[in-house]
Design a protein around this motif. Structure first.
Motif, short mmCIF file in Angstrom:
data_model
loop_
_atom_site.label_atom_id
_atom_site.label_comp_id
_atom_site.label_asym_id
_atom_site.label_seq_id
_atom_site.Cartn_x
_atom_site.Cartn_y
_atom_site.Cartn_z
N ALA C 262 81.15 56.99 65.13
CA ALA C 262 80.38 56.81 63.90
C ALA C 262 79.11 56.00 64.18
CB ALA C 262 81.23 56.12 62.84
N ASN C 263 79.24 54.98 65.00
CA ASN C 263 78.08 54.15 65.36
C ASN C 263 76.99 54.98 66.04
OD1 ASN C 263 76.61 51.72 65.74
ND2 ASN C 263 77.41 51.53 67.83
N GLU C 264 77.41 55.86 66.95
CA GLU C 264 76.40 56.70 67.63
C GLU C 264 75.71 57.64 66.64
OE1 GLU C 264 75.46 55.98 70.74
OE2 GLU C 264 76.97 54.42 70.61
N ALA C 265 76.45 58.09 65.62
CA ALA C 265 75.82 58.95 64.61
C ALA C 265 74.79 58.16 63.80
CB ALA C 265 76.89 59.54 63.69
N PHE C 266 75.12 56.91 63.48
CA PHE C 266 74.13 56.08 62.78
C PHE C 266 72.90 55.83 63.66
CE2 PHE C 266 77.81 54.58 60.05
CZ PHE C 266 77.29 55.04 58.85
N LYS C 267 73.13 55.64 64.97
CA LYS C 267 71.99 55.47 65.88
C LYS C 267 71.13 56.73 65.89
CE LYS C 267 74.18 52.64 69.43
NZ LYS C 267 74.55 52.71 70.86
N LYS C 268 71.80 57.87 65.93
CA LYS C 268 71.04 59.13 65.90
C LYS C 268 70.21 59.19 64.61
CE LYS C 268 70.87 62.28 68.29
NZ LYS C 268 69.75 62.53 69.25
N ALA C 269 70.80 58.75 63.52
CA ALA C 269 70.05 58.74 62.25
C ALA C 269 68.83 57.81 62.37
CB ALA C 269 70.95 58.31 61.11
N ARG C 270 69.01 56.65 62.99
CA ARG C 270 67.88 55.75 63.20
C ARG C 270 66.79 56.45 64.02
NH1 ARG C 270 69.76 51.07 66.45
NH2 ARG C 270 67.53 50.93 66.82
N SER C 271 67.22 57.18 65.07
CA SER C 271 66.23 57.83 65.93
C SER C 271 65.50 58.95 65.18
CB SER C 271 66.88 58.37 67.21
OG SER C 271 67.44 59.64 67.02
N LEU C 272 66.09 59.42 64.08
CA LEU C 272 65.43 60.42 63.24
C LEU C 272 64.51 59.76 62.21
CD1 LEU C 272 68.49 62.76 62.53
CD2 LEU C 272 66.40 63.44 63.71
N GLY C 273 64.47 58.43 62.22
CA GLY C 273 63.59 57.73 61.29
C GLY C 273 64.22 57.46 59.93
N LEU C 274 65.55 57.47 59.87
CA LEU C 274 66.24 57.32 58.57
C LEU C 274 66.77 55.91 58.33
CD1 LEU C 274 68.35 60.62 58.81
CD2 LEU C 274 66.07 60.35 57.84
N GLY C 275 66.39 54.97 59.18
CA GLY C 275 66.98 53.64 59.14
C GLY C 275 66.79 52.88 57.83
N ASP C 276 65.71 53.16 57.13
CA ASP C 276 65.44 52.43 55.88
C ASP C 276 66.04 53.11 54.66
OD1 ASP C 276 64.07 50.28 57.03
OD2 ASP C 276 62.27 51.52 57.23
N LEU C 277 66.55 54.31 54.83
CA LEU C 277 67.20 54.99 53.71
C LEU C 277 68.63 54.46 53.55
CD1 LEU C 277 66.11 58.71 54.19
CD2 LEU C 277 65.03 56.88 52.86
N ASP C 278 69.30 54.94 52.53
CA ASP C 278 70.69 54.55 52.32
C ASP C 278 71.55 54.98 53.50
OD1 ASP C 278 72.63 53.42 50.35
OD2 ASP C 278 73.56 55.37 50.67
N PHE C 279 72.62 54.25 53.74
CA PHE C 279 73.47 54.58 54.90
C PHE C 279 74.10 55.96 54.77
CE2 PHE C 279 78.06 53.75 53.79
CZ PHE C 279 77.87 53.47 52.44
N SER C 280 74.14 56.51 53.57
CA SER C 280 74.69 57.86 53.40
C SER C 280 73.77 58.91 54.03
CB SER C 280 74.90 58.17 51.91
OG SER C 280 73.71 57.95 51.18
N ALA C 281 72.57 58.52 54.44
CA ALA C 281 71.65 59.46 55.09
C ALA C 281 72.15 59.90 56.46
CB ALA C 281 70.25 58.86 55.21
N VAL C 282 73.22 59.29 56.95
CA VAL C 282 73.83 59.77 58.20
C VAL C 282 74.26 61.23 58.02
CG1 VAL C 282 76.26 59.12 57.79
CG2 VAL C 282 75.31 59.04 60.11
N HIS C 283 74.47 61.63 56.78
CA HIS C 283 74.72 63.02 56.40
C HIS C 283 73.73 63.98 57.05
CE1 HIS C 283 74.61 66.10 52.86
NE2 HIS C 283 75.66 66.37 53.59
N GLU C 284 72.49 63.55 57.16
CA GLU C 284 71.45 64.42 57.73
C GLU C 284 71.71 64.75 59.20
OE1 GLU C 284 68.78 65.91 56.14
OE2 GLU C 284 69.84 65.21 54.35
#
Lengths: 293, 293, 293, 293
Positions: C262-284
């Motif tokens: 799960a942590n790596e998926a959140f990191k991937k989300a950060r690398s997509l530029g989603l870090g400032d959105l809600d944590f549910s953006a890991v959906h993307e």
């Protein structure tokens, strides 16, 4: 005329490296926390320095090969440490494996005294150290690297200059991360083969003939099949390197799911009490574990 | 006196293998779905069989090298297929890469007609096939293996006899699973290096000098850095092999978290439309992907 | 007689909490870095303290609700900070979400001056803060906890005393780690449903009727389906908590492969530029990403 | 006038469901492989059918609730099976949990005889079955769904019509996949809490007050802390559903790294011999396992 170098730290690696320098005509002044370990080097022609400071006072170039970050910091910052005598015109080369922060801290201290600094962690363990076949990952001051190249040519088969301080540590982490993931993949393959009715020894033979043949599989495979894990590179150190590599990825927003899975397997191995065995003992976590009834 | 063999399937691999047999004095009767592909082999001295059945009628030993399980089944079971003419005293050697179930189905049909069967998938692609440097993973009837050893010695640098039918397919899955996980670890390392300010080319040089140096890293690394993924082994096939290896683990209750993570990365690559590129294109999933705004 | 408390930090959470105290009869002296934010509280009857030190001088009990560890450290240790006036008989309650180390550092400083300390991070965001429905995870000095219970009863629906300083921070990490893994599982399920021809809205309805029905799925599901991620809890903070929870596991040799994935998926989300959105953006990250051609 | 239905399969679930139908005024003809199990239902007013075919001959609408795919296929296709008597105007509703392929096979056979088909797997186990509180995931012929709605209203608290055959099975897989990942996240959290010096019972209390509170955590948490895993939903079935959900993702190129990690943990639990315990026994894999010395 032979170059004169100081050498701090005569553990397994340091002793082999200092011996190689002596054999190749360098004049070496050695120091070790337990001074008696210097005796064998003296037989090969080394001088003894009573303290890191004494070595730094005597030699223009000092190489350190300590066991961990706290030892690396200690020989520099403690009383009678290198920092007391380092000065303009002297070079300090730390070949210990430490994290980038430790390296940077030492670098700043040395430079603040007018000294020159190079981090130069190595790839390779006891045997390559003895044979002068290490791979040297240097970073810091280019001029010092160029001065040290004669020594590096004796200690290793190849040296790299990687730019700013910290890059040597980082390169080593990347390599060790790949190695740790590979060790897990290899372990999974060995257990899958065995549990599926294939002979794991045959798997080793097949692997050794193909595109992914590598010295680690060849060296570790036979002992892993025998569940023998005499520590060449302790599992807890491998796990620490996985953790640090993942942290480096975290800083740079690099998602590394395979390394993360491998890291958790190494943690599981630690929780089984295997941390002091060789890192290949992660193999045990893939096997059928006994459930305590 | 030269041995006479039938050869079914003249794709990239089959053509190279049949040519090698001819060059080494074997008499070869070839068949291919598109018969015109046989012409080049005829120039090297091959005869042509009009159908798989015709080849089976003429030859005591028939080798097949087809592209996938459905083609492998088709040449045996379809009209004018091998099954119509296979009989006591004849041997059928399927060197295609198929799953254990397909292999078993063919084996049972051949044996029910009195024939002998060997599965013999290979490790190695176009170049090793041309150079007679394949690794052959044979399983089935030992007596047929011993008869075929002269041909195997021409086709490969090494052949293994692995026991019962299915073991050849399983061994290949284990090897490819390790390879797939390694490719992911390698990709993660390349991106981690690049995003951390290290030169990925230097990482390749460092890796090539150490304990995990292997032909795959050496061959694929430079093209991966250029994001060039001309397909030697298509990613979708690698992912299929990961899936089958995980299924084999599932059957045998072997938990393989690293392979599972690697498999999901290959799936992610498929979802990005990279399935037909080389399996090294999994590298793209580790990079910073563009988020469609 | 109403208890008098100091309140440092009037962000979204702090303002709601201080308002609740005022409404329930507490006398409150507030301070905020941007003092103008205090005005609204003054309308509700609050006094203003010019500095953290001034608040500490005036009040027997000081509550802090800052945005991050550096702000939490700053109000204590900087010039005009709490430390200048904290003394025997005064209590300091830090309700900010900080790591165990920061908490311990503040604790030690407060205690060294004779003060009492409690860390009391909360579970719940804006709405529960406004409604006095927070869950309070207190740890430190039991006596101070008992003094503060009247205030806690106003701020939250439930408070826990968890023992020594650090345990509040740890409990919050454990809860957030489970939450982060669940959010990933939920995202995977939503995408799997959609890509398999099922209506994700129906999935929400089915989930809401079963054993894993929970407020988060109910609240976030509809907006996630619309790819709307207005930040209630920023993804980069969720990822930081996953990282810290994994580090806590590392210290205690607890292998957590699902949290790691799960942590790596959140990191991937950060690398997509989603870090400032809600944590549910890991959906993307689970959706088909566009591959930049 | 009361509707007349046939009911095949009187296991734990089927018996509770048939009883509910009887209590609510339906006329029910039951059949079970071990016919003696029908006796209790007869006391509630049921008739007995000697074979599935006999039930199909007598009733316009037949409901089946069998234990697994092979039983579901058997009552339809075997001698004296439903297929012998199903015909135009009759409806067959299979409420067993089976894979999409099995469902499709039964559907095609029923329809080829002129019958109508609905798959209608349920969410919920023994207690909800007894209380008429199941959630029904129906798919297939809409007209039959509308006819069956009175029965569904008795059996469940809510029913969904999901479109074509297979969608019921798929929806159940998606829900169970999310549940399986959540169970792993929960287990990791319980062990992390315990090994970090927190009371896992307090974690349960904190969780139950927050955004991720759900019936499963509340029900399973206390028994998991006691390492008590009396099987409500056997771990091996949960793992099978994870595997099938991942396979569904594979078909649709959906990468699901968290589900994949959870699946490997369930496999590890199977390899520890925990497959017949409750799926919450995956908790044991997170704990410190004993290493067999």
């Amino acid at each position: 005329m032979a170059m004169e170098v100081g050498f701090l730290g005569l553990g397994i690696m340091g002793k082999a490296m200092a011996t190689n320098l002596l054999r190749n005509g360098f004049k070496v002044t050695v120091w070790n926390r337990t001074l008696s370990k210097c005796d064998e080097l003296v037989e090969h022609g080394a001088s003894i320095g009573e303290t890191p400071a004494a070595v730094a006072k005597k030699c223009k170039c000092i190489i350190a090969m300590l066991s961990d970050p706290s030892a690396a910091l200690s020989v520099v910052f403690d009383k009678d440490g290198v920092l007391e005598e380092i000065c303009h015109g002297k070079g300090y080369i730390d070949m210990s494996t430490v994290d980038a922060d430790t390296s940077l801290k030492i670098s700043e201290a040395i430079i603040s005294k007018g000294g020159h600094f190079l981090e130069a962690p190595v790839s390779g363990s006891k045997k390559p150290a003895e044979d002068g076949q290490l791979v040297i990952l240097a970073a810091g001051e280019k001029a010092l690297y160029e001065e040290a190249i004669l020594a590096f040519n004796v200690l290793g088969k190849k040296s790299f200059f990687l730019g700013q301080v910290g890059n040597g540590a980082k390169m080593k982490l990347v390599v060790n991360m790949i190695m740790g993931s590979m060790m897990n993949a290899f372990s999974e393959g060995l257990v899958l083969a065995g549990n599926s009715g294939l002979d794991p020894h045959t798997l080793l033979d097949v692997l050794d003939l193909g595109a992914i043949a590598n010295p680690m599989f060849k060296l570790k495979g036979p002992t892993m099949i025998q569940s023998s894990y005499s520590p060449a590179f302790p599992l807890k150190h491998q796990q620490k390197d996985m953790r640090l590599a993942l942290a480096l990825g975290d800083e740079n927003a690099v998602s590394m799911p395979v390394a993360a899975a491998a890291n958790e397997a190494f943690k599981k191995a630690r929780s089984l009490g295997l941390g002091d065995l060789d890192f290949s003992a992660v193999h045990e976590t893939v096997k059928d574990l006994h459930y305590p009834s």
